[in-house]
Structures are given as structure tokens and as C-alpha cells.
Design a protein around this motif. Sequence first.
Motif, short mmCIF file in Angstrom:
data_model
loop_
_atom_site.label_atom_id
_atom_site.label_comp_id
_atom_site.label_asym_id
_atom_site.label_seq_id
_atom_site.Cartn_x
_atom_site.Cartn_y
_atom_site.Cartn_z
N ALA A 245 5.80 -0.89 2.08
CA ALA A 245 4.05 -1.12 2.51
C ALA A 245 3.51 -1.12 3.41
CB ALA A 245 3.88 -2.33 0.80
N ALA A 246 1.76 -1.07 3.66
CA ALA A 246 1.10 -1.30 4.74
C ALA A 246 -0.17 -2.01 4.54
CB ALA A 246 0.93 0.07 5.11
N PHE A 247 -0.24 -2.19 5.13
CA PHE A 247 -1.41 -3.63 5.42
C PHE A 247 -2.83 -2.51 6.77
CE2 PHE A 247 -5.03 -6.84 6.24
CZ PHE A 247 -5.71 -6.82 4.83
N ASP A 248 -4.01 -2.77 5.96
CA ASP A 248 -4.32 -1.81 6.43
C ASP A 248 -5.78 -2.32 7.38
OD1 ASP A 248 -6.33 -0.50 8.27
OD2 ASP A 248 -7.16 1.00 6.41
N PRO A 249 -5.74 -3.46 8.19
CA PRO A 249 -7.27 -4.44 8.25
C PRO A 249 -8.02 -3.94 8.52
CG PRO A 249 -6.01 -3.57 10.43
CD PRO A 249 -5.15 -3.27 9.13
N ALA A 250 -8.60 -2.32 8.44
CA ALA A 250 -10.23 -2.20 8.90
C ALA A 250 -10.66 -2.12 7.41
CB ALA A 250 -9.98 -0.97 9.08
N THR A 251 -9.96 -1.65 6.37
CA THR A 251 -10.69 -1.45 5.09
C THR A 251 -10.10 -2.96 4.34
OG1 THR A 251 -8.42 -0.34 3.46
CG2 THR A 251 -10.27 0.59 4.72
N GLU A 252 -8.71 -4.03 4.57
CA GLU A 252 -8.32 -5.00 3.91
C GLU A 252 -7.85 -4.25 2.84
OE1 GLU A 252 -11.46 -7.63 3.01
OE2 GLU A 252 -11.44 -8.34 4.64
N GLY A 253 -7.53 -2.99 2.80
CA GLY A 253 -6.58 -2.01 1.48
C GLY A 253 -4.88 -2.64 1.25
N LEU A 254 -4.57 -2.44 0.50
CA LEU A 254 -2.39 -2.57 0.63
C LEU A 254 -2.23 -1.50 0.14
CD1 LEU A 254 -0.24 -4.18 1.72
CD2 LEU A 254 -0.81 -5.19 -0.93
N PHE A 255 -1.76 -0.53 0.83
CA PHE A 255 -0.62 0.87 0.65
C PHE A 255 0.80 0.29 -0.34
CE2 PHE A 255 -4.14 2.67 3.92
CZ PHE A 255 -4.21 3.69 3.33
N SER A 256 0.42 -0.76 -1.43
CA SER A 256 1.36 -0.98 -1.86
C SER A 256 1.88 0.05 -2.98
CB SER A 256 1.02 -1.69 -2.85
OG SER A 256 -0.28 -1.33 -3.83
N ILE A 257 1.40 1.45 -3.17
CA ILE A 257 2.04 1.98 -3.52
C ILE A 257 2.88 2.05 -4.58
CG2 ILE A 257 3.19 4.47 -2.63
CD1 ILE A 257 0.83 4.46 -1.47
N ASP A 258 3.94 2.37 -4.89
CA ASP A 258 4.81 1.90 -5.87
C ASP A 258 6.01 0.25 -6.41
OD1 ASP A 258 4.14 4.28 -7.02
OD2 ASP A 258 6.80 5.07 -7.56
N ALA A 259 5.51 -0.65 -4.98
CA ALA A 259 5.71 -1.65 -4.41
C ALA A 259 4.56 -3.05 -5.88
CB ALA A 259 5.81 -1.96 -3.29
N ALA A 260 4.47 -2.58 -5.86
CA ALA A 260 3.23 -3.76 -7.00
C ALA A 260 3.03 -2.81 -8.59
CB ALA A 260 2.26 -3.94 -6.05
N GLY A 261 3.73 -1.69 -9.12
CA GLY A 261 3.35 -1.39 -10.20
C GLY A 261 2.36 -0.09 -10.11
N MET A 262 2.01 -0.10 -11.79
CA MET A 262 1.65 1.58 -12.16
C MET A 262 0.01 0.81 -12.35
SD MET A 262 2.52 4.13 -14.91
CE MET A 262 3.94 5.11 -13.46
N TYR A 263 -0.61 1.81 -11.98
CA TYR A 263 -2.13 1.63 -12.45
C TYR A 263 -3.20 2.62 -12.95
CZ TYR A 263 -6.75 -0.58 -11.86
OH TYR A 263 -8.48 -1.23 -12.08
N VAL A 264 -2.85 2.95 -14.76
CA VAL A 264 -3.87 3.70 -15.09
C VAL A 264 -4.20 3.25 -16.40
CG1 VAL A 264 -2.24 5.30 -17.31
CG2 VAL A 264 -0.74 3.83 -15.25
N ALA A 265 -5.44 3.87 -15.94
CA ALA A 265 -7.03 4.16 -16.81
C ALA A 265 -6.65 2.66 -16.25
CB ALA A 265 -6.52 4.87 -18.63
N GLY A 266 -6.67 1.93 -15.37
CA GLY A 266 -7.50 0.59 -14.91
C GLY A 266 -6.70 0.03 -15.30
#
Length: 289
Positions: free
Chosen positions: A164-185
Amino acid sequence: MTVSHAVGDVYAVDPELLGTPGALTLYVVDAAEPFLVDTGSANSPPHVYDALEEIGIDRAAVEHVLVTHVHLDHAGGAGHLAAELPNATFHLHERGLPYLTDPGELARLKRSVDRAMGVEDAYGDPELLDPERCRTVAGGERLDVGDRELELVDAPGHAPHHFAAFDPATEGLFSIDAAGMYVAGEMRPTTPPPGFDLETNLETVRRLRAFEPSVNFYGHVGPGGEDAVGELDRYEAMLPEWVDLVAERRGEYGDDVSAIVDSLGSEWQSPTVQRDVAGVLHYLDRTTE
């Protein structure tokens, strides 16, 4: 629309996986050194090129491609993209590198995917990636993208070759599939065979939570909602419940994946639920031997 603004300089790209809108999200980041997160399948590059053009990034300007794991819906386009992104370095987990750079390993990976999907060329026909274009990731590295440094994190559990990758500029975490799936919220488990491991995945989620992200960038599909830490909390609670449920239903239905899926409530249904049940069964076999 193929591309949409996510947050800051991060754009979400829908490559219409298997011809289905809303099945997968890739990311283009218009940093000082522009970078991509994931490549999609071997059929996805035209959508990536369209997105780059719409955002206003020349193909030669892309400096980095983060291939978070080598499942072919996320990594199958890497070899094709390498030919059109001449200055990009491809960052892959050290455990995943051979699957995209060695012809025998790539062929075996493709055969296993096609067999599991029941369709030849399920994710297209991937091209080999030149190992000289690659840099391996083990976790703990920082990647300078010109105007900030990403923190790269070993993130096994969904697959042993996931980072995974953490982006300090956006405080965003590119967790992708490591932290699950996000389906319709809604959160859903993503537990594919053969690499899903419950305990390892739980430890990954705990380490990712330490970043206290403002947003999770999911692969299926993102970005997430406004409470990124809460999403990680929910996934940590969900995974053991999911494994226990599949184990219980196995007691009723044996290894009949379709019967187990049919017995599940709507709160567990997802586009990959059959695969994810199979992944839990594989995990249970491995851990009860």
C-alpha cells in the motif's frame, strides 16, 4: 466517464473491467512526477491513455507506476503500459516481481486466472514487463514523486505480494485491496485464493490505521467515504465474522461454493463473492491441516 476527480491532484479512472463500468478503480496522480496506481487488466491501457489525455499529462511525463499486487485485474496492463510510458519505473512487491517479468511465471499465472474465471483471456493477454524497468518494494521505502514522498507499506493478507502507499499531500491511503472492497458505500470482504490469510490481513489493517488517513483509495471501488479510519475499523471487525460465517456454512453445505453463496444475506454479496468464499475455504484448509 472514464476519469473523475477524487481529491487534490488524485484522479480516479474506471477501466471498465470485463466491460463493466464501476468494477475497478485505477488512480492517476498529477504530482510533480506524475504517477499511476495500478494498471488494470491487459485490456485497460486505452482507458489509462484517455485519462492521461483528459487530465493533461503526456505519456512521457509519467515517472512511476505502482503495481500494488500482481492479480491480473490490477497488474495485467503493466507490460503494455511500459511500451507507451517510456520514462516510468514500475514498482512491484518483491514477492510479485517474477509473475510479471518471468515468461514461465506469467504464463502460469494467466492459466490459473483463466481457469478460475472459466474464460480464456479473462483479463486479456498480458505482456512481459522488462525487469530493468522495475524496482522492488518490501515495505518501509519512501518514494520521492517530486513534491512529496509516498510511504510504501508491506500489506499482505489479501495477497502476500500486496503493498500500500500513504500520500501525505492528500492524507490518502492507497489501500487498494488490502483493506477490503467498497461497494455502493458499504464495506465488503475481498478474500481470494490462494493467498488470503486472516491473521496477516488483520495485522495489515492495524498497521494501515496508524496513518490515520483522511480517505481510502480502494481498487474495488474508490475513493471511499469521509471516515477512512472508521472504514478500517469496520474491516477489521468484518473479516473474522466473515471467516466464521463461511466456516459455519461449510458445516451445512460442504465445499459447494454456490450453495454457500446462496445462503448468505445481502450484506455479504459482492461482485466477487464466489471467489471470496473459495478463498476462505482455501484458508481454512491450510490452517486446519
